[in-house]
Design a protein around this motif. Structure first.
Motif, PDB file in Angstrom:
ATOM      1  N   LEU B  74       0.823  -1.223   0.000  1.00 34.16           N
ATOM      2  CA  LEU B  74       0.000   0.000   0.000  1.00 34.16           C
ATOM      3  C   LEU B  74       0.853   1.268   0.000  1.00 34.16           C
ATOM      4  O   LEU B  74       0.399   2.324  -0.432  1.00 34.16           O
ATOM      5  CB  LEU B  74      -0.965  -0.007   1.191  1.00 34.16           C
ATOM      6  CG  LEU B  74      -2.068  -1.070   1.132  1.00 34.16           C
ATOM      7  CD1 LEU B  74      -2.969  -0.997   2.349  1.00 34.16           C
ATOM      8  CD2 LEU B  74      -2.905  -0.925  -0.145  1.00 34.16           C
ATOM      9  N   GLN B  75       2.068   1.168   0.494  1.00 30.87           N
ATOM     10  CA  GLN B  75       2.969   2.322   0.452  1.00 30.87           C
ATOM     11  C   GLN B  75       3.302   2.700  -0.995  1.00 30.87           C
ATOM     12  O   GLN B  75       3.570   3.853  -1.309  1.00 30.87           O
ATOM     13  CB  GLN B  75       4.253   1.983   1.242  1.00 30.87           C
ATOM     14  CG  GLN B  75       5.260   3.111   1.333  1.00 30.87           C
ATOM     15  CD  GLN B  75       4.717   4.354   2.055  1.00 30.87           C
ATOM     16  OE1 GLN B  75       4.130   4.248   3.132  1.00 30.87           O
ATOM     17  NE2 GLN B  75       4.892   5.521   1.446  1.00 30.87           N
ATOM     18  N   ARG B  97      -1.729  17.737   3.051  1.00 26.37           N
ATOM     19  CA  ARG B  97      -0.704  17.658   4.104  1.00 26.37           C
ATOM     20  C   ARG B  97      -0.884  16.403   4.949  1.00 26.37           C
ATOM     21  O   ARG B  97       0.063  15.691   5.251  1.00 26.37           O
ATOM     22  CB  ARG B  97      -0.818  18.916   4.976  1.00 26.37           C
ATOM     23  CG  ARG B  97       0.188  19.006   6.076  1.00 26.37           C
ATOM     24  CD  ARG B  97      -0.092  20.268   6.861  1.00 26.37           C
ATOM     25  NE  ARG B  97       0.708  20.325   8.061  1.00 26.37           N
ATOM     26  CZ  ARG B  97       0.495  21.206   9.025  1.00 26.37           C
ATOM     27  NH1 ARG B  97      -0.473  22.095   8.931  1.00 26.37           N
ATOM     28  NH2 ARG B  97       1.246  21.198  10.096  1.00 26.37           N
ATOM     29  N   VAL B  98      -2.153  16.146   5.319  1.00 26.43           N
ATOM     30  CA  VAL B  98      -2.455  14.964   6.139  1.00 26.43           C
ATOM     31  C   VAL B  98      -2.079  13.679   5.382  1.00 26.43           C
ATOM     32  O   VAL B  98      -1.385  12.806   5.922  1.00 26.43           O
ATOM     33  CB  VAL B  98      -3.951  14.944   6.540  1.00 26.43           C
ATOM     34  CG1 VAL B  98      -4.349  13.586   7.102  1.00 26.43           C
ATOM     35  CG2 VAL B  98      -4.246  16.046   7.545  1.00 26.43           C
ATOM     36  N   PHE B  99      -2.503  13.595   4.129  1.00 20.61           N
ATOM     37  CA  PHE B  99      -2.223  12.350   3.389  1.00 20.61           C
ATOM     38  C   PHE B  99      -0.738  12.227   3.022  1.00 20.61           C
ATOM     39  O   PHE B  99      -0.227  11.111   2.936  1.00 20.61           O
ATOM     40  CB  PHE B  99      -3.147  12.222   2.166  1.00 20.61           C
ATOM     41  CG  PHE B  99      -4.477  11.699   2.582  1.00 20.61           C
ATOM     42  CD1 PHE B  99      -4.670  10.338   2.776  1.00 20.61           C
ATOM     43  CD2 PHE B  99      -5.529  12.551   2.851  1.00 20.61           C
ATOM     44  CE1 PHE B  99      -5.888   9.840   3.212  1.00 20.61           C
ATOM     45  CE2 PHE B  99      -6.754  12.073   3.293  1.00 20.61           C
ATOM     46  CZ  PHE B  99      -6.933  10.709   3.475  1.00 20.61           C
ATOM     47  N   GLY B 101       1.537  13.075   5.040  1.00 19.99           N
ATOM     48  CA  GLY B 101       2.064  12.512   6.290  1.00 19.99           C
ATOM     49  C   GLY B 101       1.764  11.029   6.398  1.00 19.99           C
ATOM     50  O   GLY B 101       2.622  10.226   6.788  1.00 19.99           O
ATOM     51  N   ILE B 102       0.550  10.644   6.042  1.00 23.74           N
ATOM     52  CA  ILE B 102       0.146   9.238   6.125  1.00 23.74           C
ATOM     53  C   ILE B 102       1.018   8.367   5.205  1.00 23.74           C
ATOM     54  O   ILE B 102       1.370   7.244   5.540  1.00 23.74           O
ATOM     55  CB  ILE B 102      -1.357   9.113   5.796  1.00 23.74           C
ATOM     56  CG1 ILE B 102      -2.178   9.634   6.982  1.00 23.74           C
ATOM     57  CG2 ILE B 102      -1.745   7.664   5.467  1.00 23.74           C
ATOM     58  CD1 ILE B 102      -3.671   9.722   6.731  1.00 23.74           C
ATOM     59  N   TYR B 103       1.361   8.918   4.029  1.00 26.06           N
ATOM     60  CA  TYR B 103       2.203   8.163   3.077  1.00 26.06           C
ATOM     61  C   TYR B 103       3.693   8.488   3.257  1.00 26.06           C
ATOM     62  O   TYR B 103       4.511   8.079   2.428  1.00 26.06           O
ATOM     63  CB  TYR B 103       1.774   8.457   1.639  1.00 26.06           C
ATOM     64  CG  TYR B 103       0.508   7.735   1.238  1.00 26.06           C
ATOM     65  CD1 TYR B 103       0.550   6.422   0.748  1.00 26.06           C
ATOM     66  CD2 TYR B 103      -0.739   8.335   1.352  1.00 26.06           C
ATOM     67  CE1 TYR B 103      -0.608   5.751   0.390  1.00 26.06           C
ATOM     68  CE2 TYR B 103      -1.902   7.664   0.998  1.00 26.06           C
ATOM     69  CZ  TYR B 103      -1.827   6.379   0.512  1.00 26.06           C
ATOM     70  OH  TYR B 103      -2.984   5.704   0.158  1.00 26.06           O
ATOM     71  N   CYS B 104       4.004   9.230   4.335  1.00 29.03           N
ATOM     72  CA  CYS B 104       5.402   9.582   4.638  1.00 29.03           C
ATOM     73  C   CYS B 104       6.110  10.226   3.445  1.00 29.03           C
ATOM     74  O   CYS B 104       7.215   9.810   3.055  1.00 29.03           O
ATOM     75  CB  CYS B 104       6.178   8.344   5.101  1.00 29.03           C
ATOM     76  SG  CYS B 104       5.497   7.595   6.574  1.00 29.03           S
ATOM     77  N   VAL B 105       5.454  11.216   2.854  1.00 31.82           N
ATOM     78  CA  VAL B 105       6.019  11.902   1.687  1.00 31.82           C
ATOM     79  C   VAL B 105       6.916  13.052   2.161  1.00 31.82           C
ATOM     80  O   VAL B 105       6.502  13.864   2.986  1.00 31.82           O
ATOM     81  CB  VAL B 105       4.885  12.477   0.796  1.00 31.82           C
ATOM     82  CG1 VAL B 105       5.436  13.298  -0.343  1.00 31.82           C
ATOM     83  CG2 VAL B 105       4.017  11.340   0.282  1.00 31.82           C
ATOM     84  N   ASP B 106       8.129  13.088   1.648  1.00 32.57           N
ATOM     85  CA  ASP B 106       9.025  14.204   1.964  1.00 32.57           C
ATOM     86  C   ASP B 106       8.675  15.392   1.063  1.00 32.57           C
ATOM     87  O   ASP B 106       8.096  15.215  -0.004  1.00 32.57           O
ATOM     88  CB  ASP B 106      10.475  13.788   1.737  1.00 32.57           C
ATOM     89  CG  ASP B 106      10.885  12.700   2.722  1.00 32.57           C
ATOM     90  OD1 ASP B 106      10.462  12.775   3.896  1.00 32.57           O
ATOM     91  OD2 ASP B 106      11.590  11.768   2.318  1.00 32.57           O
ATOM     92  N   LYS B 144      -4.357  13.697  -4.402  1.00 30.26           N
ATOM     93  CA  LYS B 144      -4.083  12.853  -3.231  1.00 30.26           C
ATOM     94  C   LYS B 144      -3.559  11.492  -3.674  1.00 30.26           C
ATOM     95  O   LYS B 144      -2.621  10.931  -3.093  1.00 30.26           O
ATOM     96  CB  LYS B 144      -5.362  12.712  -2.390  1.00 30.26           C
ATOM     97  CG  LYS B 144      -5.312  11.709  -1.258  1.00 30.26           C
ATOM     98  CD  LYS B 144      -6.166  10.509  -1.604  1.00 30.26           C
ATOM     99  CE  LYS B 144      -5.742   9.263  -0.914  1.00 30.26           C
ATOM    100  NZ  LYS B 144      -6.354   8.054  -1.442  1.00 30.26           N
TER     101      LYS B 144
END
Lengths: 265, 250
Positions: B74-75, B97-99, B101-106, B144
């Motif tokens: 899923l990542q 911003r939230v998503f 963070g959820i997907y650990c996007v830099d 998203k």
């Protein structure tokens, strides 16, 4: 467990409050109304009793504050989940690489924030309006509040599991379940008031020890630590049972494909 | 292969939603999953995403079993559907911003701004999501869905609520992104012209069973029809492939 994902989920819930004054009001409105009712009732009892009613009747205010903390911890878990259901955002969360543990930890963290903010506001109001100082409980306040929070999380997890399994029809449980245990957990009266046969049920609830313990501290100034240890031990059992229940029902939900339905309805 | 589904079966309370479905999708391919309502498309997609437990069969994505490697799969995947929303009372940028963070996007801000610009909705960054039109909202969902640079994108009727102009823009954009980044896309839609335009290959489902598979032109030719829409109608009305293929062209 990924801290970044937990932070992002927590941020999502906190941003909701930044964007909505009605949500902020909802957090404070009911507790403040409760505090006013119980505070005035306490004043009335003391005045009418004119000495025959002991001053420690002010414990009613402490009970109300403690009850609200338990309720907020449970709501931190359940309402966060429901916010995603209502927003039809649940699938976005659950098809992301978020684990159930990360999701729950984020809601627990929100519960801590709600408990701290609510507790502080109610404590200040109780002191300002009724000269009731919850901090007279001293350091016992910390383990008592911790214990209430743990029970709130356990109830929250079980409630979310039920809502996932039975969908919108079970939403009312988010508000109903805490009130199911309220009469039994001796919030506003001692366990001894309950019928004999019901007392073992009351003593099986972790929060009962907190409310009884709080009354003991106000009455005698002595800290009944055994009450706290009982409460903590029972909380460990309740949290474990609730986690197992959640895991079991989440499995059922995946087999029946209910998450997609709940998330898109 | 990016997706390898083998003998997938899903039974709900005695009703078979997906019946021995097998298919694959290669890297950079756009695969259309088609069929009438209740054909099993959504069940197949949700099983691929790991939120439905299959009754039998196996699903491998990026060579890994979805049951045991769900999180890592899923990542590298993302999803967008006309039937889910983003929180309406958060502004566009906050949702991204939230998503992120959820997907650990830099560099989330840079990435989000770039995607908003790509989909021509960058002027809406500070607007509440609930105030967007359905076309703008769909484009935000696609932003998203592209935040984590997915290698696999599952799109469930992504253009369902768009006017023809925006739908056309979105399709062209998706095609471009897919070509540039080599993304594999699993696409469902009831708009057969759209499917013909965008998909490299299609799979028709009916009552949970795969009854046709191939590039759109080949499927149209095999069924002796003029368009994919006619194939769709014929399948929806006639049902089984065997019966449909037996019928002579009119």
């Amino acid at each position: 467990m990924n801290l970044r994902r937990i932070n992002a989920l927590l941020l999502r819930y906190l941003l909701l409050y930044r964007q909505s004054w009605t949500r902020v009001m909802e957090i404070f409105f009911w507790p403040v109304m409760d505090l006013l009712v119980w505070g005035f009732l306490t004043n009335y009892l003391i005045n009418v009793g004119a000495g025959s009613v002991p001053a420690m009747v002010t414990f009613l205010i402490g009970s109300m504050i403690f009850w609200d903390l338990l309720y907020r911890a449970q709501q931190g878990v359940t309402i966060s989940f429901l916010e995603d259901v209502w927003a039809r955002n649940l699938l976005n969360i659950f098809v992301a690489p978020v684990t159930i543990t990360e999701f729950l930890v984020a809601t627990f963290a929100l519960g801590i924030i709600k408990v701290l903010v609510n507790g502080l506001v109610l404590a200040l109001l109780a002191w300002a309006l009724y000269a009731f100082n919850i901090f007279q409980l001293g350091f016992t306040l910390i383990p008592f509040v911790l214990s209430l929070m743990l029970m709130g999380w356990a109830m929250g997890m079980a409630t979310v599991a039920l809502i996932m399994r039975w969908g919108h029809a079970a939403e009312a449980l988010a508000w109903g379940i805490p009130f199911l245990v309220q009469p039994l957990s001796a919030v506003f009266y001692p366990v001894s008031v309950l019928p004999q046969w019901l007392q073992p049920v009351a003593w099986a609830l972790p929060c009962t020890y907190v409310f009884e313990g709080m009354r003991e501290v106000l009455r005698s100034g002595q800290v009944p630590w055994e009450m706290f240890w009982w409460s903590l031990g029972l909380n460990v059992v309740y949290l474990a049972a609730s986690a197992l229940f959640f895991r079991y029902l989440f499995g059922v939900v995946r087999v029946r494909g209910l998450l997609g339905k709940l998330g898109a309805e | 292969m990016v997706i390898e589904v083998r003998d997938l079966v899903k039974v709900y309370d005695g009703t078979t939603a997906v019946d021995r479905l097998s298919f694959t999708a290669a890297r950079g391919e756009i695969l259309g999953l088609l069929g009438p309502n209740g054909a099993g498309k959504t069940t197949a997609i949700q099983t691929l995403l790991g939120i439905i437990e299959p009754t039998a069969g196996s699903i491998r994505v990026f060579g890994q079993d979805i049951r045991t490697h769900r999180q890592s799969i899923l990542q590298r995947t993302n999803f967008s559907s006309a039937y889910v929303s983003l929180p309406q009372n958060l502004c566009v940028m906050d949702n991204l911003r939230v998503f992120a963070g959820i997907y650990c996007v830099d560099n989330w801000r840079e990435k989000a701004t770039g995607l908003l610009r790509l989909f021509e909705i960058d002027r809406l960054a500070t607007r509440k999501t609930g105030q967007l039109s359905s076309g703008e909202s769909t484009r935000l969902h696609l932003c998203k869905a592209l935040l984590n640079d997915p290698e696999l994108l599952l799109l469930d009727e992504p253009t369902a609520s768009l006017d023809p102009d925006i739908a056309d823009k979105v399709r062209k954009l998706l095609r471009r992104i897919q070509r540039e980044r080599g993304i594999t896309i699993l696409y469902t839609s009831h708009n057969m012209r759209e499917i013909e335009e965008i998909c490299d290959r299609v799979i028709f489902l009916h009552h949970g069973r795969k009854i046709a598979e191939g590039p759109p032109r080949e499927v149209i030719a095999r069924f002796n029809q003029q368009s994919l829409e006619q194939v769709f109608i014929r399948i929806a009305r006639d049902g089984e492939l065997q019966e449909a293929e037996k019928k002579p062209a009119s």
